[in-house]
Design an enzyme around this catalytic site. Structure first.
Site, PDB file in Angstrom:
ATOM      1  N   ASP A  16      28.240  50.810  49.290  1.00  0.00           N
ATOM      2  CA  ASP A  16      28.236  49.647  50.184  1.00  0.00           C
ATOM      3  C   ASP A  16      29.079  49.853  51.434  1.00  0.00           C
ATOM      4  O   ASP A  16      28.621  49.595  52.541  1.00  0.00           O
ATOM      5  CB  ASP A  16      28.697  48.402  49.416  1.00  0.00           C
ATOM      6  CG  ASP A  16      27.693  48.022  48.336  1.00  0.00           C
ATOM      7  OD1 ASP A  16      26.688  47.382  48.668  1.00  0.00           O
ATOM      8  OD2 ASP A  16      27.910  48.413  47.169  1.00  0.00           O
ATOM      9  N   ARG A  97      44.725  42.984  48.368  1.00  0.00           N
ATOM     10  CA  ARG A  97      43.970  42.636  49.582  1.00  0.00           C
ATOM     11  C   ARG A  97      44.828  42.367  50.808  1.00  0.00           C
ATOM     12  O   ARG A  97      44.525  42.862  51.899  1.00  0.00           O
ATOM     13  CB  ARG A  97      43.036  41.450  49.301  1.00  0.00           C
ATOM     14  CG  ARG A  97      42.055  41.687  48.154  1.00  0.00           C
ATOM     15  CD  ARG A  97      41.443  43.060  48.189  1.00  0.00           C
ATOM     16  NE  ARG A  97      40.444  43.279  47.146  1.00  0.00           N
ATOM     17  CZ  ARG A  97      40.094  44.470  46.709  1.00  0.00           C
ATOM     18  NH1 ARG A  97      40.649  45.557  47.226  1.00  0.00           N
ATOM     19  NH2 ARG A  97      39.191  44.598  45.766  1.00  0.00           N
ATOM     20  N   ASP A 126      37.416  38.274  47.564  1.00  0.00           N
ATOM     21  CA  ASP A 126      38.037  39.305  48.395  1.00  0.00           C
ATOM     22  C   ASP A 126      37.762  39.112  49.882  1.00  0.00           C
ATOM     23  O   ASP A 126      38.630  39.348  50.719  1.00  0.00           O
ATOM     24  CB  ASP A 126      37.585  40.691  47.934  1.00  0.00           C
ATOM     25  CG  ASP A 126      38.271  41.088  46.624  1.00  0.00           C
ATOM     26  OD1 ASP A 126      39.390  40.599  46.388  1.00  0.00           O
ATOM     27  OD2 ASP A 126      37.689  41.867  45.864  1.00  0.00           O
ATOM     28  N   SER A 177      30.679  46.411  38.095  1.00  0.00           N
ATOM     29  CA  SER A 177      31.393  46.444  39.362  1.00  0.00           C
ATOM     30  C   SER A 177      32.879  46.494  39.022  1.00  0.00           C
ATOM     31  O   SER A 177      33.394  45.640  38.303  1.00  0.00           O
ATOM     32  CB  SER A 177      31.069  45.181  40.159  1.00  0.00           C
ATOM     33  OG  SER A 177      32.050  44.986  41.148  1.00  0.00           O
TER      34      SER A 177
HETATM   35  N1  ARG Z   1      37.939  38.315  40.235  1.00  0.00           N
HETATM   36  C1  ARG Z   1      39.050  39.139  40.604  1.00  0.00           C
HETATM   37  C2  ARG Z   1      39.750  38.598  41.830  1.00  0.00           C
HETATM   38  O1  ARG Z   1      39.183  37.812  42.529  1.00  0.00           O
HETATM   39  C3  ARG Z   1      38.712  40.580  40.745  1.00  0.00           C
HETATM   40  C4  ARG Z   1      37.487  40.946  41.498  1.00  0.00           C
HETATM   41  C5  ARG Z   1      37.446  42.410  41.659  1.00  0.00           C
HETATM   42  N2  ARG Z   1      36.188  43.013  41.869  1.00  0.00           N
HETATM   43  C6  ARG Z   1      35.396  43.559  40.912  1.00  0.00           C
HETATM   44  N3  ARG Z   1      34.431  44.309  41.283  1.00  0.00           N
HETATM   45  N4  ARG Z   1      35.598  43.365  39.636  1.00  0.00           N
HETATM   46  O2  ARG Z   1      40.885  38.945  42.100  1.00  0.00           O
END
Ligand code: ARG
Length: 400
Positions: A16, A97, A126, A177
Protein backbone atom coordinates in the site's frame (compact mmCIF):
# COMPACT_ATOMS: atom_id res chain seq x y z
CA UNK A 1 -3.81 18.31 -9.93
CA UNK A 2 -1.06 20.21 -8.15
CA UNK A 3 -1.93 19.22 -4.64
CA UNK A 4 1.68 19.45 -3.54
CA UNK A 5 5.14 19.62 -5.04
CA UNK A 6 7.38 17.78 -2.65
CA UNK A 7 6.06 15.17 -0.27
CA UNK A 8 7.51 13.17 2.62
CA UNK A 9 5.70 9.83 2.71
CA UNK A 10 5.51 7.56 5.78
CA UNK A 11 6.82 4.30 4.39
CA UNK A 12 6.63 0.73 5.62
CA UNK A 13 7.79 -1.14 2.55
CA UNK A 14 4.40 -2.83 2.14
CA UNK A 15 2.35 -2.79 -1.05
CA UNK A 16 0.00 0.00 0.00
CA UNK A 17 2.65 2.54 0.91
CA UNK A 18 4.72 1.48 -2.11
CA UNK A 19 1.81 2.11 -4.46
CA UNK A 20 1.42 5.55 -2.90
CA UNK A 21 4.72 6.58 -4.52
CA UNK A 22 3.72 6.26 -8.22
CA UNK A 23 0.15 7.24 -7.37
CA UNK A 24 1.16 10.57 -5.83
CA UNK A 25 3.31 11.34 -8.87
CA UNK A 26 1.06 10.06 -11.65
CA UNK A 27 -2.40 10.94 -10.36
CA UNK A 28 -1.80 13.90 -8.11
CA UNK A 29 1.07 15.56 -9.93
CA UNK A 30 3.56 15.47 -7.08
CA UNK A 31 7.05 16.23 -8.39
CA UNK A 32 9.10 14.54 -5.72
CA UNK A 33 8.36 11.82 -3.17
CA UNK A 34 10.76 11.29 -0.27
CA UNK A 35 9.99 8.20 1.80
CA UNK A 36 10.62 7.94 5.50
CA UNK A 37 10.72 4.63 7.35
CA UNK A 38 10.91 4.87 11.11
CA UNK A 39 12.73 2.04 12.81
CA UNK A 40 10.67 1.43 15.93
CA UNK A 41 11.94 -2.08 16.44
CA UNK A 42 9.53 -3.78 14.04
CA UNK A 43 12.29 -6.24 13.21
CA UNK A 44 12.10 -5.74 9.45
CA UNK A 45 15.25 -5.34 7.49
CA UNK A 46 15.36 -1.72 6.59
CA UNK A 47 18.05 -1.96 3.90
CA UNK A 48 15.74 -3.62 1.34
CA UNK A 49 13.05 -1.11 2.27
CA UNK A 50 15.22 1.74 1.00
CA UNK A 51 15.87 -0.04 -2.26
CA UNK A 52 12.16 -0.77 -2.67
CA UNK A 53 11.24 2.88 -2.23
CA UNK A 54 13.78 4.05 -4.80
CA UNK A 55 12.65 1.41 -7.29
CA UNK A 56 9.06 2.56 -6.86
CA UNK A 57 10.10 6.08 -7.80
CA UNK A 58 11.10 7.83 -4.58
CA UNK A 59 13.78 10.47 -5.01
CA UNK A 60 15.18 9.79 -1.60
CA UNK A 61 14.58 7.08 0.98
CA UNK A 62 15.16 7.93 4.62
CA UNK A 63 15.43 5.44 7.46
CA UNK A 64 15.39 6.87 10.94
CA UNK A 65 16.30 4.85 14.00
CA UNK A 66 13.81 6.17 16.54
CA UNK A 67 13.74 3.23 18.95
CA UNK A 68 15.28 5.07 21.87
CA UNK A 69 13.02 8.09 21.45
CA UNK A 70 10.00 5.82 21.09
CA UNK A 71 10.59 4.10 24.41
CA UNK A 72 11.83 7.11 26.37
CA UNK A 73 9.44 9.83 25.18
CA UNK A 74 6.33 7.84 24.28
CA UNK A 75 6.23 4.44 26.00
CA UNK A 76 7.61 5.45 29.40
CA UNK A 77 5.18 8.35 29.95
CA UNK A 78 2.34 5.99 29.00
CA UNK A 79 3.56 3.49 31.59
CA UNK A 80 3.65 6.27 34.19
CA UNK A 81 0.03 6.93 33.22
CA UNK A 82 -0.83 3.19 33.49
CA UNK A 83 -2.42 3.81 30.10
CA UNK A 84 -4.91 1.16 28.98
CA UNK A 85 -7.53 2.06 26.39
CA UNK A 86 -10.90 0.67 27.44
CA UNK A 87 -9.09 -0.83 30.40
CA UNK A 88 -7.22 -3.33 28.24
CA UNK A 89 -5.18 -2.11 25.28
CA UNK A 90 -1.82 -0.60 26.28
CA UNK A 91 -1.68 1.56 23.12
CA UNK A 92 1.35 -0.13 21.55
CA UNK A 93 0.37 0.99 18.04
CA UNK A 94 -1.23 4.30 19.03
CA UNK A 95 1.95 5.53 20.73
CA UNK A 96 4.04 5.12 17.58
CA UNK A 97 1.93 7.44 15.43
CA UNK A 98 2.67 10.83 17.00
CA UNK A 99 6.38 10.00 16.86
CA UNK A 100 6.21 9.05 13.17
CA UNK A 101 4.29 12.27 12.49
CA UNK A 102 7.01 14.23 14.27
CA UNK A 103 9.69 12.57 12.12
CA UNK A 104 7.70 13.39 8.96
CA UNK A 105 7.29 17.02 9.97
CA UNK A 106 11.01 17.32 10.77
CA UNK A 107 11.97 15.76 7.43
CA UNK A 108 9.55 18.05 5.60
CA UNK A 109 11.28 21.06 7.14
CA UNK A 110 14.74 19.73 6.35
CA UNK A 111 13.95 18.88 2.72
CA UNK A 112 11.66 21.81 2.04
CA UNK A 113 8.56 19.68 1.40
CA UNK A 114 5.11 21.26 1.35
CA UNK A 115 3.23 18.11 2.35
CA UNK A 116 3.43 14.84 4.20
CA UNK A 117 1.63 11.67 3.14
CA UNK A 118 0.63 8.33 4.59
CA UNK A 119 -0.99 5.13 3.35
CA UNK A 120 -3.84 4.90 5.86
CA UNK A 121 -7.36 4.13 4.72
CA UNK A 122 -10.39 6.09 5.87
CA UNK A 123 -11.59 3.46 8.32
CA UNK A 124 -8.93 3.41 10.99
CA UNK A 125 -7.57 5.37 13.91
CA UNK A 126 -4.10 5.78 12.49
CA UNK A 127 -5.14 8.33 9.84
CA UNK A 128 -6.55 10.49 12.64
CA UNK A 129 -3.37 10.21 14.69
CA UNK A 130 -1.13 11.10 11.72
CA UNK A 131 -3.29 13.98 10.53
CA UNK A 132 -3.97 15.61 13.89
CA UNK A 133 -0.38 15.19 15.10
CA UNK A 134 0.94 16.72 11.88
CA UNK A 135 -1.47 19.62 12.14
CA UNK A 136 -0.45 20.22 15.73
CA UNK A 137 3.24 20.29 14.87
CA UNK A 138 3.00 22.30 11.64
CA UNK A 139 -0.42 23.58 10.58
CA UNK A 140 1.04 24.87 7.26
CA UNK A 141 1.78 21.39 5.93
CA UNK A 142 -0.63 19.68 3.58
CA UNK A 143 -1.56 16.09 4.36
CA UNK A 144 -2.07 13.64 1.51
CA UNK A 145 -3.71 10.26 2.06
CA UNK A 146 -4.04 8.50 -1.34
CA UNK A 147 -5.48 5.29 0.09
CA UNK A 148 -8.31 7.32 1.58
CA UNK A 149 -9.34 8.44 -1.89
CA UNK A 150 -8.27 5.96 -4.52
CA UNK A 151 -11.03 3.43 -3.84
CA UNK A 152 -8.87 0.46 -4.91
CA UNK A 153 -9.63 -3.05 -3.74
CA UNK A 154 -6.68 -5.14 -2.58
CA UNK A 155 -6.40 -6.65 -6.05
CA UNK A 156 -6.59 -3.28 -7.78
CA UNK A 157 -3.87 -1.91 -5.51
CA UNK A 158 -1.56 -4.78 -6.43
CA UNK A 159 -2.43 -4.39 -10.12
CA UNK A 160 -1.72 -0.65 -10.07
CA UNK A 161 1.60 -1.33 -8.36
CA UNK A 162 2.59 -3.92 -10.92
CA UNK A 163 2.19 -1.32 -13.68
CA UNK A 164 4.95 0.64 -11.99
CA UNK A 165 7.25 -2.28 -11.22
CA UNK A 166 6.11 -2.88 -7.66
CA UNK A 167 6.10 -6.64 -7.18
CA UNK A 168 2.95 -8.31 -5.83
CA UNK A 169 3.43 -9.60 -2.29
CA UNK A 170 4.75 -13.15 -2.21
CA UNK A 171 2.44 -14.10 0.63
CA UNK A 172 -0.69 -13.04 -1.20
CA UNK A 173 -2.82 -15.37 0.90
CA UNK A 174 -1.73 -14.19 4.37
CA UNK A 175 -5.01 -12.67 5.46
CA UNK A 176 -3.97 -10.63 8.50
CA UNK A 177 -3.18 -6.98 8.86
CA UNK A 178 -0.34 -6.54 11.31
CA UNK A 179 1.37 -3.60 12.94
CA UNK A 180 4.52 -4.27 14.89
CA UNK A 181 7.04 -2.37 16.95
CA UNK A 182 9.20 -2.86 20.03
CA UNK A 183 6.15 -2.64 22.28
CA UNK A 184 4.11 -5.33 20.63
CA UNK A 185 2.05 -6.58 17.71
CA UNK A 186 -1.49 -5.64 16.66
CA UNK A 187 -3.25 -8.21 14.50
CA UNK A 188 -6.57 -7.86 12.74
CA UNK A 189 -8.60 -8.99 9.70
CA UNK A 190 -8.93 -12.36 7.99
CA UNK A 191 -10.60 -15.01 10.16
CA UNK A 192 -10.35 -12.68 13.17
CA UNK A 193 -13.17 -10.59 11.72
CA UNK A 194 -15.59 -13.12 13.21
CA UNK A 195 -15.61 -12.17 16.90
CA UNK A 196 -16.55 -15.73 17.85
CA UNK A 197 -13.55 -17.29 16.08
CA UNK A 198 -10.65 -18.18 18.35
CA UNK A 199 -7.38 -16.64 17.14
CA UNK A 200 -5.28 -19.30 15.44
CA UNK A 201 -1.96 -19.96 17.16
CA UNK A 202 -0.02 -19.00 14.00
CA UNK A 203 -0.67 -15.29 14.50
CA UNK A 204 1.46 -15.05 17.63
CA UNK A 205 5.19 -14.38 17.49
CA UNK A 206 6.14 -12.77 20.78
CA UNK A 207 4.19 -14.97 23.20
CA UNK A 208 4.33 -18.74 23.53
CA UNK A 209 1.29 -20.98 23.66
CA UNK A 210 0.68 -22.19 27.22
CA UNK A 211 1.48 -25.75 26.15
CA UNK A 212 4.99 -24.66 25.19
CA UNK A 213 5.84 -22.57 28.26
CA UNK A 214 8.22 -23.72 31.03
CA UNK A 215 6.80 -25.97 33.73
CA UNK A 216 8.45 -24.02 36.53
CA UNK A 217 7.66 -20.42 37.47
CA UNK A 218 10.17 -17.66 36.89
CA UNK A 219 10.54 -14.59 39.06
CA UNK A 220 11.54 -11.25 37.63
CA UNK A 221 12.22 -8.08 39.60
CA UNK A 222 11.61 -4.75 37.94
CA UNK A 223 13.17 -1.62 39.42
CA UNK A 224 11.65 1.84 38.88
CA UNK A 225 13.05 5.32 39.49
CA UNK A 226 10.40 8.04 39.56
CA UNK A 227 8.02 5.81 37.66
CA UNK A 228 10.56 4.89 34.96
CA UNK A 229 11.68 1.26 34.69
CA UNK A 230 15.48 1.08 34.96
CA UNK A 231 16.47 -2.41 36.11
CA UNK A 232 15.58 -6.06 35.56
CA UNK A 233 16.78 -8.40 38.31
CA UNK A 234 19.02 -5.58 39.62
CA UNK A 235 20.75 -5.13 36.27
CA UNK A 236 20.56 -1.58 34.95
CA UNK A 237 19.43 -1.52 31.33
CA UNK A 238 18.97 1.22 28.75
CA UNK A 239 15.32 1.75 27.74
CA UNK A 240 15.36 -0.22 24.48
CA UNK A 241 17.33 -3.11 25.98
CA UNK A 242 15.04 -3.23 28.99
CA UNK A 243 11.88 -3.52 26.94
CA UNK A 244 13.42 -6.09 24.55
CA UNK A 245 14.65 -8.25 27.40
CA UNK A 246 11.34 -8.11 29.21
CA UNK A 247 9.48 -9.06 26.02
CA UNK A 248 11.58 -12.19 25.83
CA UNK A 249 11.33 -13.20 29.48
CA UNK A 250 7.59 -12.58 29.70
CA UNK A 251 6.67 -13.84 26.23
CA UNK A 252 8.42 -17.11 27.05
CA UNK A 253 5.79 -17.70 29.74
CA UNK A 254 2.92 -16.92 27.41
CA UNK A 255 1.73 -13.75 29.12
CA UNK A 256 0.67 -10.64 27.22
CA UNK A 257 -2.06 -11.69 24.81
CA UNK A 258 -5.20 -9.58 24.48
CA UNK A 259 -8.27 -10.44 22.43
CA UNK A 260 -10.82 -7.64 22.36
CA UNK A 261 -13.57 -5.88 20.52
CA UNK A 262 -12.49 -2.28 20.51
CA UNK A 263 -14.28 0.97 19.76
CA UNK A 264 -12.46 2.95 17.10
CA UNK A 265 -12.73 6.73 17.01
CA UNK A 266 -14.39 6.52 13.59
CA UNK A 267 -17.36 4.66 15.05
CA UNK A 268 -16.47 1.13 14.01
CA UNK A 269 -16.16 -1.78 16.40
CA UNK A 270 -13.18 -3.92 15.49
CA UNK A 271 -11.80 -7.24 16.64
CA UNK A 272 -8.20 -6.77 17.60
CA UNK A 273 -5.56 -9.14 18.91
CA UNK A 274 -2.53 -7.76 20.70
CA UNK A 275 0.58 -9.33 22.07
CA UNK A 276 2.31 -6.94 24.38
CA UNK A 277 4.25 -9.02 26.94
CA UNK A 278 6.80 -6.53 28.26
CA UNK A 279 4.60 -3.45 28.13
CA UNK A 280 1.72 -5.09 29.97
CA UNK A 281 3.96 -6.34 32.78
CA UNK A 282 5.57 -2.91 33.06
CA UNK A 283 2.19 -1.23 33.46
CA UNK A 284 1.04 -3.75 36.06
CA UNK A 285 4.28 -3.50 38.02
CA UNK A 286 4.28 0.30 37.86
CA UNK A 287 0.67 0.45 38.96
CA UNK A 288 1.48 -1.77 41.90
CA UNK A 289 4.45 0.34 42.98
CA UNK A 290 2.17 3.37 42.98
CA UNK A 291 -0.15 1.60 45.39
CA UNK A 292 2.77 1.46 47.83
CA UNK A 293 4.11 4.97 47.34
CA UNK A 294 1.17 7.27 46.55
CA UNK A 295 -1.35 8.50 49.07
CA UNK A 296 -4.91 7.17 48.85
CA UNK A 297 -6.34 10.35 47.37
CA UNK A 298 -3.69 10.71 44.67
CA UNK A 299 -4.01 7.01 43.80
CA UNK A 300 -7.75 7.27 43.41
CA UNK A 301 -7.83 10.64 41.65
CA UNK A 302 -5.18 9.48 39.19
CA UNK A 303 -7.42 6.63 37.95
CA UNK A 304 -9.78 9.08 36.30
CA UNK A 305 -6.92 11.06 34.79
CA UNK A 306 -5.46 7.85 33.38
CA UNK A 307 -8.67 7.01 31.62
CA UNK A 308 -8.79 10.45 30.01
CA UNK A 309 -5.11 10.15 29.08
CA UNK A 310 -5.64 6.76 27.41
CA UNK A 311 -8.55 8.09 25.36
CA UNK A 312 -6.57 11.15 24.27
CA UNK A 313 -3.67 9.03 23.09
CA UNK A 314 -5.93 6.54 21.33
CA UNK A 315 -7.84 9.34 19.66
CA UNK A 316 -4.79 11.07 18.22
CA UNK A 317 -4.45 13.99 20.62
CA UNK A 318 -0.89 13.32 21.78
CA UNK A 319 0.09 16.90 20.94
CA UNK A 320 -2.73 18.80 22.57
CA UNK A 321 -3.18 21.24 25.45
CA UNK A 322 -5.16 18.79 27.60
CA UNK A 323 -2.57 16.09 27.10
CA UNK A 324 0.20 18.54 28.12
CA UNK A 325 -1.69 19.52 31.25
CA UNK A 326 -2.27 15.89 32.19
CA UNK A 327 1.42 15.16 31.59
CA UNK A 328 2.30 17.79 34.16
CA UNK A 329 -0.04 16.21 36.70
CA UNK A 330 1.33 12.73 36.09
CA UNK A 331 4.95 13.86 36.30
CA UNK A 332 4.22 15.46 39.66
CA UNK A 333 2.80 12.18 40.98
CA UNK A 334 5.87 10.17 39.92
CA UNK A 335 8.36 12.01 42.14
CA UNK A 336 8.41 9.23 44.75
CA UNK A 337 7.45 6.18 42.64
CA UNK A 338 10.82 4.51 43.13
CA UNK A 339 11.32 0.91 44.16
CA UNK A 340 11.17 -2.70 43.07
CA UNK A 341 8.33 -5.00 42.12
CA UNK A 342 8.60 -8.78 42.01
CA UNK A 343 6.59 -10.60 39.35
CA UNK A 344 5.98 -14.34 39.11
CA UNK A 345 5.57 -15.66 35.58
CA UNK A 346 3.90 -18.98 35.03
CA UNK A 347 1.69 -20.54 32.37
CA UNK A 348 0.31 -17.39 30.82
CA UNK A 349 0.08 -15.41 34.04
CA UNK A 350 2.11 -12.58 35.49
CA UNK A 351 1.34 -12.16 39.16
CA UNK A 352 2.75 -9.41 41.32
CA UNK A 353 4.00 -11.18 44.44
CA UNK A 354 6.06 -8.49 46.15
CA UNK A 355 6.99 -4.82 46.17
CA UNK A 356 9.33 -2.58 48.15
CA UNK A 357 10.30 1.08 48.18
CA UNK A 358 12.38 3.53 50.19
CA UNK A 359 9.33 5.78 49.83
CA UNK A 360 6.83 3.19 51.00
CA UNK A 361 3.82 4.64 52.79
CA UNK A 362 2.91 1.21 54.10
CA UNK A 363 3.30 1.10 57.87
CA UNK A 364 3.36 -2.32 59.47
CA UNK A 365 2.86 -0.69 62.91
CA UNK A 366 -0.51 0.48 61.69
CA UNK A 367 -1.48 -2.51 59.57
CA UNK A 368 -0.47 -5.32 61.92
CA UNK A 369 -2.86 -7.42 63.97
CA UNK A 370 0.04 -8.38 66.25
CA UNK A 371 1.39 -6.82 69.44
CA UNK A 372 3.33 -4.02 67.78
CA UNK A 373 0.03 -2.43 66.76
CA UNK A 374 0.09 1.33 67.41
CA UNK A 375 -3.24 2.19 65.80
CA UNK A 376 -5.55 3.88 68.33
CA UNK A 377 -8.60 1.61 68.21
CA UNK A 378 -10.68 3.82 70.49
CA UNK A 379 -10.27 6.76 68.11
CA UNK A 380 -12.21 4.81 65.51
CA UNK A 381 -15.43 5.13 67.48
CA UNK A 382 -15.55 8.94 67.41
CA UNK A 383 -14.51 8.95 63.79
CA UNK A 384 -17.32 6.62 62.83
CA UNK A 385 -19.85 8.71 64.80
CA UNK A 386 -18.96 11.82 62.77
CA UNK A 387 -18.56 9.95 59.49
CA UNK A 388 -21.97 8.30 59.89
CA UNK A 389 -23.75 11.40 61.17
CA UNK A 390 -25.34 12.45 57.85
CA UNK A 391 -26.61 8.89 57.38
CA UNK A 392 -28.05 8.90 60.93
CA UNK A 393 -29.86 12.20 60.36
CA UNK A 394 -31.22 10.97 57.03
CA UNK A 395 -32.35 7.64 58.50
CA UNK A 396 -34.11 9.25 61.46
CA UNK A 397 -35.91 11.62 59.11
CA UNK A 398 -37.02 8.80 56.79
CA UNK A 399 -38.11 6.47 59.58
CA UNK A 400 -39.75 9.08 61.71
N1 ARG B 1 -6.55 -0.86 16.67
C1 ARG B 1 -5.22 -0.50 17.08
C2 ARG B 1 -5.09 0.99 17.25
O1 ARG B 1 -5.90 1.72 16.75
C3 ARG B 1 -4.16 -1.06 16.21
C4 ARG B 1 -4.32 -0.96 14.74
C5 ARG B 1 -3.08 -1.42 14.08
N2 ARG B 1 -3.17 -1.89 12.76
C6 ARG B 1 -3.29 -3.19 12.38
N3 ARG B 1 -3.08 -3.48 11.16
N4 ARG B 1 -3.60 -4.14 13.22
O2 ARG B 1 -4.17 1.46 17.90
Amino acid sequence: MGRATKVVLAYSGGVDTSVCIPYLKQEWGVKEVITLAADLGQGDELGPIQEKALKAGASESLVVDAKEEFITDYAFPAIQANALYENRYPLSTSLARPLIAKLLVEAAAKYGADAIAHGCTGKGNDQVRFDVSTTALNPQLKILAPAREWGFSREQTIEYGERFGIPAPVTKKYPYSIDRNLLGRSIEAGPLEDPMTEPPEEIYLMTKAIGDTPDTPEYVEIGFVKGIPTTINSETLAPVALVSKLNEIVGNHGFGRIDMIENRLVGIKSREIYEVPGLLVLIQAHWDLESLTLTADVTQYKRGIEETYSKLVYNGLWYSPLKAAIDAFIQQTQERVTGTVRVKLFKGTATIVGRQSENSLYSSDLATYGEEDRFDHKAAEGFIYVWGLPTRVWSEKMKG
